[in-house]
Design a protein around this motif. Structure first.
Motif, PDB file in Angstrom:
ATOM      1  N   LEU A  18      22.063  -9.009 -62.772  1.00  0.00           N
ATOM      2  CA  LEU A  18      21.933  -7.903 -61.822  1.00  0.00           C
ATOM      3  C   LEU A  18      21.689  -6.577 -62.540  1.00  0.00           C
ATOM      4  CD1 LEU A  18      24.764  -8.759 -59.257  1.00  0.00           C
ATOM      5  CD2 LEU A  18      22.311  -8.717 -58.802  1.00  0.00           C
ATOM      6  N   GLN A  19      22.357  -6.390 -63.679  1.00  0.00           N
ATOM      7  CA  GLN A  19      22.147  -5.174 -64.467  1.00  0.00           C
ATOM      8  C   GLN A  19      20.695  -5.061 -64.916  1.00  0.00           C
ATOM      9  OE1 GLN A  19      25.007  -5.651 -67.610  1.00  0.00           O
ATOM     10  NE2 GLN A  19      26.615  -4.527 -66.530  1.00  0.00           N
ATOM     11  N   THR A  21      18.102  -6.491 -63.569  1.00  0.00           N
ATOM     12  CA  THR A  21      17.256  -6.282 -62.395  1.00  0.00           C
ATOM     13  C   THR A  21      17.269  -4.810 -61.969  1.00  0.00           C
ATOM     14  OG1 THR A  21      17.721  -8.531 -61.626  1.00  0.00           O
ATOM     15  CG2 THR A  21      16.845  -6.985 -60.010  1.00  0.00           C
ATOM     16  N   CYS A  22      18.476  -4.208 -61.950  1.00  0.00           N
ATOM     17  CA  CYS A  22      18.601  -2.795 -61.569  1.00  0.00           C
ATOM     18  C   CYS A  22      17.865  -1.890 -62.549  1.00  0.00           C
ATOM     19  CB  CYS A  22      20.072  -2.396 -61.503  1.00  0.00           C
ATOM     20  SG  CYS A  22      20.952  -3.050 -60.078  1.00  0.00           S
ATOM     21  N   SER A  52      14.146  -2.153 -61.993  1.00  0.00           N
ATOM     22  CA  SER A  52      13.760  -1.495 -60.739  1.00  0.00           C
ATOM     23  C   SER A  52      13.795   0.024 -60.870  1.00  0.00           C
ATOM     24  CB  SER A  52      14.679  -1.933 -59.603  1.00  0.00           C
ATOM     25  OG  SER A  52      14.565  -3.319 -59.378  1.00  0.00           O
ATOM     26  N   ILE A  53      14.813   0.546 -61.542  1.00  0.00           N
ATOM     27  CA  ILE A  53      14.925   1.998 -61.715  1.00  0.00           C
ATOM     28  C   ILE A  53      13.755   2.529 -62.540  1.00  0.00           C
ATOM     29  CG2 ILE A  53      16.272   3.815 -62.860  1.00  0.00           C
ATOM     30  CD1 ILE A  53      18.795   2.276 -62.011  1.00  0.00           C
ATOM     31  N   GLN A 107      10.683   2.481 -60.371  1.00  0.00           N
ATOM     32  CA  GLN A 107      10.733   3.550 -59.365  1.00  0.00           C
ATOM     33  C   GLN A 107      10.451   4.918 -60.013  1.00  0.00           C
ATOM     34  OE1 GLN A 107      12.440   3.879 -55.827  1.00  0.00           O
ATOM     35  NE2 GLN A 107      11.217   2.027 -55.675  1.00  0.00           N
ATOM     36  N   PHE A 131      19.245   8.189 -59.330  1.00  0.00           N
ATOM     37  CA  PHE A 131      18.955   7.282 -60.445  1.00  0.00           C
ATOM     38  C   PHE A 131      19.896   7.564 -61.620  1.00  0.00           C
ATOM     39  CE2 PHE A 131      14.303   7.022 -58.902  1.00  0.00           C
ATOM     40  CZ  PHE A 131      14.629   5.964 -58.060  1.00  0.00           C
ATOM     41  N   MET A 148      23.160   6.006 -60.877  1.00  0.00           N
ATOM     42  CA  MET A 148      23.080   4.548 -61.032  1.00  0.00           C
ATOM     43  C   MET A 148      23.127   4.149 -62.500  1.00  0.00           C
ATOM     44  SD  MET A 148      20.136   3.458 -58.297  1.00  0.00           S
ATOM     45  CE  MET A 148      20.371   3.551 -56.526  1.00  0.00           C
ATOM     46  N   GLU A 149      22.361   4.878 -63.329  1.00  0.00           N
ATOM     47  CA  GLU A 149      22.265   4.527 -64.746  1.00  0.00           C
ATOM     48  C   GLU A 149      23.588   4.702 -65.478  1.00  0.00           C
ATOM     49  OE1 GLU A 149      17.585   5.415 -65.827  1.00  0.00           O
ATOM     50  OE2 GLU A 149      19.004   7.087 -65.733  1.00  0.00           O
ATOM     51  N   LEU A 199      25.186   1.382 -65.747  1.00  0.00           N
ATOM     52  CA  LEU A 199      24.366   0.311 -66.300  1.00  0.00           C
ATOM     53  C   LEU A 199      24.273   0.460 -67.815  1.00  0.00           C
ATOM     54  CD1 LEU A 199      21.472   0.431 -63.673  1.00  0.00           C
ATOM     55  CD2 LEU A 199      23.184  -1.390 -63.892  1.00  0.00           C
TER      56      LEU A 199
END
Length: 337
Positions: A37-38, A40-41, A44-45, A48, A88, A91-92, A95
């Motif tokens: 999941l990490q 994938t995120c 995606s970030i 984006q 973002f 979010m980071e 991660l």
């Protein structure tokens, strides 16, 4: 203890062991899922961010629109893009990310991202307590060296402690930045410069030039530690109130300077800060004069003078810029009203 009791205890422990194995197996499976999941995120970030950057460039190249509705839509998109860049960033902070050059040199490629809010806050609070504790220790040692001890060995211990303190701060701050703290710019750089200055002072041999500057440097160190203690005490209280009001980020830190969020309630610190800045300039001028002394043979004299001058310019100009920007914001608000 009877054998039967021992056997029953063994059976109980064996059941616990079997449960532990199952729990650990489940933990490893979920850990692998978290890692997927990490990744994938992160992918995606990055995608984006790239797309938003391309869109922003396309919007700039677009011909001006006469339609008021289209202009509103363009501004709406620009505002949303700015807002999402901040999202973002949030979010980071949760991660894993590659370490910067400095952390890579010091720690290697170890992942220093803390994945829970509790762990981040605990590390930030520990950093603040470390700064407070060492500030008090440095104040006491500089006082002892200035008034009680006249020994180059004691001075070396003090300067070594300064080197260790600033080097440790730079490492901890780099870890905090990786975890979402917004300390940046000059307030990060000046710790690297201070570590360098302390290292040069440590290597300065006991000579006439050193003795001529010694008391001035120790007095300055005492004052600096006193001001840093004041800043920690008042900034931490101000940050707590602003976080409670939702006006500051939870990972914001106290700094050895003045920032825009301190405008309300902490302007009384400005005279103390400016006095310290000009003392750095005074140190630089004193060292440049000593470098012209006929008996001056040490390279440390001019090097410390240059470093103090850089610290003065960085601290003074950064503080003035913050005050100017805040005053400009207030004027704009008054015009709008």
């Amino acid at each position: 203890m009877a054998f039967q009791e021992c056997w029953e205890e063994w059976e109980h422990l064996d059941k616990d062991y079997q449960m532990l194995q199952e729990t650990h197996k489940l933990y490893k499976q979920q850990l692998e899922e978290v890692i997927k999941l990490q990744n994938t995120c992160l992918t995606s970030i990055e995608r984006q961010k790239k797309k938003y950057k391309e869109l922003a460039n396309n919007l700039q190249r677009c011909e001006p629109l006469d339609s008021e509705e289209h202009s509103r839509e363009t501004e709406f998109m620009k505002e949303l893009m700015k807002e999402r860049q901040n999202i973002f960033f949030e979010m980071e902070a949760f991660l894993p990310k590659k370490n910067g050059l400095y952390l890579t040199l010091v720690l290697g490629n170890v992942n220093v991202t803390l994945l829970s809010k509790q762990a981040k806050f605990a590390y930030k609070d520990e950093y603040e307590k470390f700064k407070l504790f060492l500030t008090i220790i440095l104040l006491l040692i500089s006082f002892s060296c200035r008034f009680l001890l006249n020994s180059r060995v004691a001075d070396s211990v003090f300067n070594f402690l300064l080197v260790w303190y600033y080097c440790t701060l730079t490492i901890r701050e780099s870890i905090l930045i990786n975890n979402g703290s917004r300390i940046k710019g000059w307030w990060v750089i000046h710790h690297y410069i201070s570590a360098f200055l302390s290292g040069v002072m440590l290597t300065w041999p006991d000579s006439k030039m050193y003795q001529l500057f010694r008391n001035q440097f120790l007095s300055f160190s005492m004052y600096q530690s006193f001001v840093q203690f004041l800043q920690y005490y008042y900034q931490s209280g101000c940050l707590y109130r602003l976080r409670a009001l939702g006006e500051r980020h939870n990972m914001d830190l106290t700094v050895e300077g003045f920032q825009s969020w301190m405008w309300r309630g902490l302007t009384f610190l400005l005279p103390f800060l400016f006095f310290g800045h000009f003392w750095q300039l005074f140190n630089a001028i004193t060292l440049f004069k000593l470098s012209d002394h006929p008996e001056c043979k040490e390279w440390q004299v001019s090097m410390c003078g240059i470093t103090f001058l850089i610290l003065f310019l960085g601290n003074f100009l950064t503080t003035v810029r913050v005050i100017y920007q805040k005053q400009k914001q207030r004027e704009n608000k008054n015009k709008e009203l």
